[in-house]
Design an enzyme around this catalytic site. Sequence first.
Site, short mmCIF file in Angstrom:
data_model
loop_
_atom_site.label_atom_id
_atom_site.label_comp_id
_atom_site.label_asym_id
_atom_site.label_seq_id
_atom_site.Cartn_x
_atom_site.Cartn_y
_atom_site.Cartn_z
N TYR A 25 29.01 36.85 52.40
CA TYR A 25 30.28 36.32 52.41
C TYR A 25 30.17 34.68 52.52
CZ TYR A 25 35.50 35.38 52.72
OH TYR A 25 36.64 35.21 52.52
N SER A 83 36.68 29.50 52.65
CA SER A 83 37.07 30.11 53.75
C SER A 83 36.68 29.28 54.94
CB SER A 83 36.38 31.43 53.52
OG SER A 83 36.55 32.08 55.09
N1 LIG Z 1 42.66 36.74 53.93
C1 LIG Z 1 42.01 36.06 54.65
O1 LIG Z 1 42.19 35.88 55.97
C2 LIG Z 1 41.06 35.00 53.99
C3 LIG Z 1 40.56 33.85 54.84
C4 LIG Z 1 39.61 32.95 54.08
C5 LIG Z 1 39.23 32.81 52.62
N2 LIG Z 1 40.09 33.95 51.97
C6 LIG Z 1 39.98 33.96 50.48
O2 LIG Z 1 41.13 33.97 49.84
C7 LIG Z 1 40.64 34.56 48.67
C8 LIG Z 1 42.03 35.46 48.24
O3 LIG Z 1 41.74 36.65 49.23
P1 LIG Z 1 43.12 37.30 49.93
O4 LIG Z 1 43.03 37.14 51.18
O5 LIG Z 1 44.31 36.99 48.99
O6 LIG Z 1 42.44 38.90 49.68
P2 LIG Z 1 43.14 40.16 48.78
O7 LIG Z 1 44.63 40.23 49.16
O8 LIG Z 1 42.19 41.22 48.81
O9 LIG Z 1 43.13 39.58 47.32
C9 LIG Z 1 41.84 39.48 46.81
C10 LIG Z 1 42.15 39.23 45.17
O10 LIG Z 1 40.97 39.07 44.45
C11 LIG Z 1 40.85 39.91 43.32
N3 LIG Z 1 39.33 40.22 42.97
C12 LIG Z 1 38.51 40.91 43.61
N4 LIG Z 1 37.36 41.19 43.07
C13 LIG Z 1 37.66 40.60 41.91
C14 LIG Z 1 36.82 40.72 40.77
N5 LIG Z 1 35.70 41.04 40.66
N6 LIG Z 1 37.36 39.91 39.45
C15 LIG Z 1 38.68 39.45 39.56
N7 LIG Z 1 39.29 39.58 40.63
C16 LIG Z 1 38.91 40.07 41.71
C17 LIG Z 1 41.67 40.97 43.57
O11 LIG Z 1 42.21 41.65 42.58
P3 LIG Z 1 41.99 43.11 41.74
O12 LIG Z 1 41.42 43.86 43.05
O13 LIG Z 1 43.24 43.32 40.99
O14 LIG Z 1 40.68 42.56 40.88
C18 LIG Z 1 42.62 40.33 44.50
O15 LIG Z 1 43.71 39.88 43.83
C19 LIG Z 1 39.39 34.98 48.44
O16 LIG Z 1 38.40 34.13 47.79
C20 LIG Z 1 39.15 35.05 50.05
O17 LIG Z 1 37.76 35.06 50.29
C21 LIG Z 1 40.95 34.64 52.47
#
Ligand SMILES: NC(=O)c1ccc[n+]([C@@H]2O[C@H](COP(=O)([O-])OP(=O)(O)OC[C@H]3O[C@@H](n4cnc5c(N)ncnc54)[C@H](OP(=O)(O)O)[C@@H]3O)[C@@H](O)[C@H]2O)c1
Length: 266
Positions: A156, A143
């Site tokens: 985080y 991130s």
């Molecule tokens: N969106 C942003 O602005 C942003 C920015 C920078 C980085 N990121 C990173 O991108 C990645 C994906 O996030 P996203 O933005 O797509 O958010 P999201 O829509 O909330 O997706 C998060 C995913 O992680 C899974 N997850 C959460 N806890 C878990 C666990 N204990 N075991 C297995 N899976 C788990 C969730 O699935 P389940 O609930 O089904 O387990 C979901 O599929 C993350 O690492 C996040 O830190 C996001």
Amino acid sequence: MIMKKLEDKTVWITGASSGIGQALARQLNALGCTVVLSSRNETLLEVVQNNLPNPDKSMVLPLDLTKQEEFVPATKKVIDRFKDIDILINNGGISQRSFASETPIDIDRAIMEVNYFGHIGLTKAVLPFMQTQKESHIVTISSLSGKFGFFQRSAYAASKHALQGFFESLRLEEEKNNIKVLLAYPGFVNTNISQNALRSDGTTHGNHDENQANGISPGECAEKIINALLKDKLEVFPGGREVKAAKLKRFAPNTFHKVIKKQKPT
Ligand SMILES: NC(=O)c1ccc[n+]([C@@H]2O[C@H](COP(=O)([O-])OP(=O)(O)OC[C@H]3O[C@@H](n4cnc5c(N)ncnc54)[C@H](OP(=O)(O)O)[C@@H]3O)[C@@H](O)[C@H]2O)c1
């Protein structure tokens, strides 16, 4: 021609039930990859699977990133079915919305368990197989918070900074085995990440924050990550103008501090 590189590859994606992981699964599957979809919510994974362009080239494999004991058996299931794991995408994660002074250490550990130990544990389970393959790729989704700290993101940001240390070291160690490592540092992406972020009492934040709502789409983010993968880049910064902050922090830390302290935490 360059897309051919991905044809018939097996890609294991964590956090595939939502957001960036789901978008990566769709696009990679459309490019001819077999995708292994992992996260905790099996029902949502099945919905993602049914909506893939080539659902026959996919597998749903529920996996909780906090359950280290499941990583080796899960890896065996993928190998038994597909023989190789060409690409591992460490994407699953949770964010945070709480001040460090108010956050019990258990919450820090819970975030670290998913975002850091989950990724490195799964990578260690997959590595012995990758080491015997001709070539493979590990993609880890960090991130912008992996490049600098921010309000209400102490745990985080720490978990994302830790990923850089681990995966840059691994890149050097595994180059001899033709294992490439790509680190992605997204800015704001319009996903559920803020709704699911943990507060100091362990409940979820529940709000779709303005920064996320105004962010790039998960599809655009996935496209940038896949392009970087195809070009064997070491890092990629998908996002809007906010990603410029990483350069500012690196080359002008005092100016960066003056700018970042004026930003809203959500
Ligand atoms: N969106 C942003 O602005 C942003 C920015 C920078 C980085 N990121 C990173 O991108 C990645 C994906 O996030 P996203 O933005 O797509 O958010 P999201 O829509 O909330 O997706 C998060 C995913 O992680 C899974 N997850 C959460 N806890 C878990 C666990 N204990 N075991 C297995 N899976 C788990 C969730 O699935 P389940 O609930 O089904 O387990 C979901 O599929 C993350 O690492 C996040 O830190 C996001």
